[in-house]
Design a protein around this motif. Sequence first.
Motif, PDB file in Angstrom:
ATOM      1  N   GLY A 224       0.851  -1.189   0.000  1.00 34.20           N
ATOM      2  CA  GLY A 224       0.000   0.000   0.000  1.00 34.20           C
ATOM      3  C   GLY A 224       0.884   1.234   0.000  1.00 34.20           C
ATOM      4  N   SER A 225       0.282   2.390  -0.305  1.00 37.65           N
ATOM      5  CA  SER A 225       1.125   3.595  -0.304  1.00 37.65           C
ATOM      6  C   SER A 225       1.437   4.023   1.124  1.00 37.65           C
ATOM      7  CB  SER A 225       0.487   4.723  -1.107  1.00 37.65           C
ATOM      8  OG  SER A 225      -0.844   4.914  -0.741  1.00 37.65           O
ATOM      9  N   GLN A 226       0.658   3.512   2.084  1.00 41.57           N
ATOM     10  CA  GLN A 226       0.946   3.851   3.482  1.00 41.57           C
ATOM     11  C   GLN A 226       2.378   3.425   3.850  1.00 41.57           C
ATOM     12  OE1 GLN A 226      -1.260   5.602   5.339  1.00 41.57           O
ATOM     13  NE2 GLN A 226       0.249   5.724   6.967  1.00 41.57           N
TER      14      GLN A 226
ATOM     15  N   SER B 151      -5.123   0.807  -4.332  1.00 42.49           N
ATOM     16  CA  SER B 151      -6.225   0.748  -3.359  1.00 42.49           C
ATOM     17  C   SER B 151      -7.497   1.400  -3.862  1.00 42.49           C
ATOM     18  CB  SER B 151      -5.816   1.431  -2.056  1.00 42.49           C
ATOM     19  OG  SER B 151      -4.849   0.666  -1.392  1.00 42.49           O
ATOM     20  N   LYS B 152      -7.371   2.525  -4.567  1.00 43.15           N
ATOM     21  CA  LYS B 152      -8.574   3.268  -4.937  1.00 43.15           C
ATOM     22  C   LYS B 152      -8.985   2.996  -6.388  1.00 43.15           C
ATOM     23  CE  LYS B 152      -8.330   4.644  -0.840  1.00 43.15           C
ATOM     24  NZ  LYS B 152      -7.479   5.581  -0.245  1.00 43.15           N
TER      25      LYS B 152
ATOM     26  N   ASN C  28      -6.908  14.446   0.491  1.00 39.64           N
ATOM     27  CA  ASN C  28      -7.525  13.927   1.710  1.00 39.64           C
ATOM     28  C   ASN C  28      -7.006  14.816   2.837  1.00 39.64           C
ATOM     29  OD1 ASN C  28      -8.509  12.480   3.826  1.00 39.64           O
ATOM     30  ND2 ASN C  28      -7.432  10.570   3.366  1.00 39.64           N
TER      31      ASN C  28
ATOM     32  N   ASP D 270       1.908  12.445  -3.103  1.00 34.57           N
ATOM     33  CA  ASP D 270       1.024  11.326  -2.777  1.00 34.57           C
ATOM     34  C   ASP D 270      -0.211  11.448  -3.673  1.00 34.57           C
ATOM     35  OD1 ASP D 270      -0.319   9.307  -1.525  1.00 34.57           O
ATOM     36  OD2 ASP D 270      -0.491  10.272   0.432  1.00 34.57           O
TER      37      ASP D 270
ATOM     38  N   ARG E 233      -3.357  -4.677  -0.737  1.00 29.89           N
ATOM     39  CA  ARG E 233      -2.243  -3.903  -0.184  1.00 29.89           C
ATOM     40  C   ARG E 233      -1.069  -3.801  -1.161  1.00 29.89           C
ATOM     41  NH1 ARG E 233      -3.859  -0.823   1.633  1.00 29.89           N
ATOM     42  NH2 ARG E 233      -2.237  -0.149   3.049  1.00 29.89           N
TER      43      ARG E 233
ATOM     44  N   THR F  29      -0.931   3.884  -5.696  1.00 29.46           N
ATOM     45  CA  THR F  29      -1.573   2.728  -5.056  1.00 29.46           C
ATOM     46  C   THR F  29      -2.655   2.132  -5.950  1.00 29.46           C
ATOM     47  OG1 THR F  29      -2.796   2.026  -3.089  1.00 29.46           O
ATOM     48  CG2 THR F  29      -3.237   4.254  -3.853  1.00 29.46           C
TER      49      THR F  29
ATOM     50  N   ILE G  27      -0.392  16.424  -1.431  1.00 29.95           N
ATOM     51  CA  ILE G  27      -1.408  15.609  -2.125  1.00 29.95           C
ATOM     52  C   ILE G  27      -2.137  16.567  -3.076  1.00 29.95           C
ATOM     53  CG2 ILE G  27      -3.324  13.960  -1.795  1.00 29.95           C
ATOM     54  CD1 ILE G  27      -2.633  14.210   1.300  1.00 29.95           C
TER      55      ILE G  27
ATOM     56  N   TYR H 260      -3.295  14.691   5.244  1.00 30.76           N
ATOM     57  CA  TYR H 260      -3.697  13.312   5.542  1.00 30.76           C
ATOM     58  C   TYR H 260      -3.132  12.875   6.895  1.00 30.76           C
ATOM     59  CZ  TYR H 260      -3.711   8.183   4.827  1.00 30.76           C
ATOM     60  OH  TYR H 260      -3.865   6.830   4.956  1.00 30.76           O
TER      61      TYR H 260
ATOM     62  N   PRO I 155      -3.145   9.076  -4.557  1.00 25.66           N
ATOM     63  CA  PRO I 155      -4.042   7.912  -4.660  1.00 25.66           C
ATOM     64  C   PRO I 155      -5.324   8.186  -5.440  1.00 25.66           C
ATOM     65  CG  PRO I 155      -4.137   8.834  -2.432  1.00 25.66           C
ATOM     66  CD  PRO I 155      -3.121   9.639  -3.187  1.00 25.66           C
ATOM     67  N   TYR I 156      -5.665   9.482  -5.599  1.00 29.01           N
ATOM     68  CA  TYR I 156      -6.996   9.817  -6.150  1.00 29.01           C
ATOM     69  C   TYR I 156      -6.973  10.434  -7.551  1.00 29.01           C
ATOM     70  CZ  TYR I 156      -7.890   9.303  -1.174  1.00 29.01           C
ATOM     71  OH  TYR I 156      -7.939   8.806   0.099  1.00 29.01           O
TER      72      TYR I 156
HETATM   73  C1  LIG Z   1      -3.716  10.647   0.823  1.00 28.53           C
HETATM   74  C2  LIG Z   1      -3.558   9.193   1.116  1.00 28.53           C
HETATM   75  N1  LIG Z   1      -2.357   8.633   1.043  1.00 28.53           N
HETATM   76  C3  LIG Z   1      -2.160   7.329   1.288  1.00 28.53           C
HETATM   77  C4  LIG Z   1      -3.207   6.498   1.644  1.00 28.53           C
HETATM   78  C5  LIG Z   1      -2.929   5.058   1.945  1.00 28.53           C
HETATM   79  O1  LIG Z   1      -3.516   4.203   1.035  1.00 28.53           O
HETATM   80  P1  LIG Z   1      -3.024   2.721   0.766  1.00 28.53           P
HETATM   81  O2  LIG Z   1      -2.015   2.355   1.814  1.00 28.53           O
HETATM   82  O3  LIG Z   1      -4.243   1.893   0.843  1.00 28.53           O
HETATM   83  O4  LIG Z   1      -2.416   2.733  -0.592  1.00 28.53           O
HETATM   84  C6  LIG Z   1      -4.497   7.042   1.742  1.00 28.53           C
HETATM   85  C7  LIG Z   1      -5.623   6.186   2.144  1.00 28.53           C
HETATM   86  O5  LIG Z   1      -6.736   6.564   2.285  1.00 28.53           O
HETATM   87  C8  LIG Z   1      -4.676   8.417   1.471  1.00 28.53           C
HETATM   88  O6  LIG Z   1      -5.877   9.003   1.540  1.00 28.53           O
END
Ligand SMILES: Cc1ncc(COP(=O)(O)O)c(C=O)c1O
Length: 391
Positions: free
Chosen positions: A98-100, A234-235, A174, A202, A242, A232, A169, A124, A204-205
């Motif tokens: 994941g990007s986290q 994820s979205k 976020n 960052d 992950r 990521t 971001i 975030y 993700p969106y």
């Molecule tokens: C701005 C931002 N960065 C990173 C993440 C982490 O996402 P993930 O670890 O699922 O890729 C999120 C998750 O909501 C996010 O909103």
Amino acid sequence: MKYATRMNHIRASEIRELLKLTEQPDIISFAGGLPAPELFPVRELADILHGLASREGQSFLQYGTTAGHGPLRETISRRLRQTQGVRIDADQVLITNGSQQGLDFAGKLFLDKDSVLLCENPTYLAAINAFKAYEPRFVTVPTDRDGMLPDALAAVLERERDVRMIYVIPDFQNPTGISWSAERRTQFMDIIKETDIPVLEDNPYGELRFEGETPPTLMSLDKKGQVIGLGTFSKILCPGLRVGWLAGAPQFITRLELIKQGADLHTSHLTQACIQRYAECCDLEGHIGQIRTLYKSRRNVMLDEIRCRFPDEADIVPPAGGMFLWMTLPRHVNTRVLLERSLDRKVAFVPGGSFFHEGGHENTMRLNFSNTPEDRIPEGIRRLREAYDAM
Ligand SMILES: Cc1ncc(COP(=O)(O)O)c(C=O)c1O
């Protein structure tokens, strides 16, 4: 028992605590940052996983390389070129959990105790929590509806001597849902290129834009190799597998790879191969298109309902993509109190004050529109108004 001093800075995230409450089935939750599960390609992913494990299990259940599954790195490099016009070779991509995980690694790479990290205000929350482990000093740069303010950024850079990283971001942020204008992006890069400070973008969106023109990413404007892109699946696919990535100049990626080696050796080989197979054999771009369409109509329903129920009270910046809507209520309203009243009525959101490092802004709130079916959104906003009136 003596714990490391860094643990003094690490606390449970308010949002995670809140999400536990919102797991009750009858609650309408605008609180989390969850994608719409109805669109997860469950059948396709199940078939792929079954096929991989049964036919190629000896290879994909084995250890993999730290940098990640080669074909997936190729796919990410190709998509970066197609979607952002960024020329990044596959070996400049590091797959992460994941990007986290990428946020944590970037913190580990650049931040020392008391060094300076610049970020937007608000930003975030889970990124702040990841960086806190490295005990930096957070310096926020003010933003408006078009993104980070260039003069404010220049002033901070003039004042601060030990800035190690800038975390931003720019696309459908976020928590605010704001997307930086093209002009602000250029102005930002013009200022940054005069320094050697790395920028963590960052994103993700970015691919979830459902209206308007797509402005260039910072990465695509970067001539010096200063920007590290964080991405990521994820979205655009599903968060449960992950899989995310860091992409950037070789000097960063080789070091980040060493960090990854120490952290977990590699991201699950099986889930990486699963995503790669999905990208190869299924219609990822069509799937992303479906997500955009659904989120746009959910956003519209939420926006209409808020305008109707809070005609004079709510100040909203309508997001042109992503998953969040940011609402500012009159000054005297405290959204933490509003949340208590809302939870009594089984509706949840995140009070906006949580996202500001220096506190304040207690009259703001973040509403997620991606995760609630359209027929439930009006009822949720109705209950929110009821809670507001009860305050
Ligand atoms: C701005 C931002 N960065 C990173 C993440 C982490 O996402 P993930 O670890 O699922 O890729 C999120 C998750 O909501 C996010 O909103």
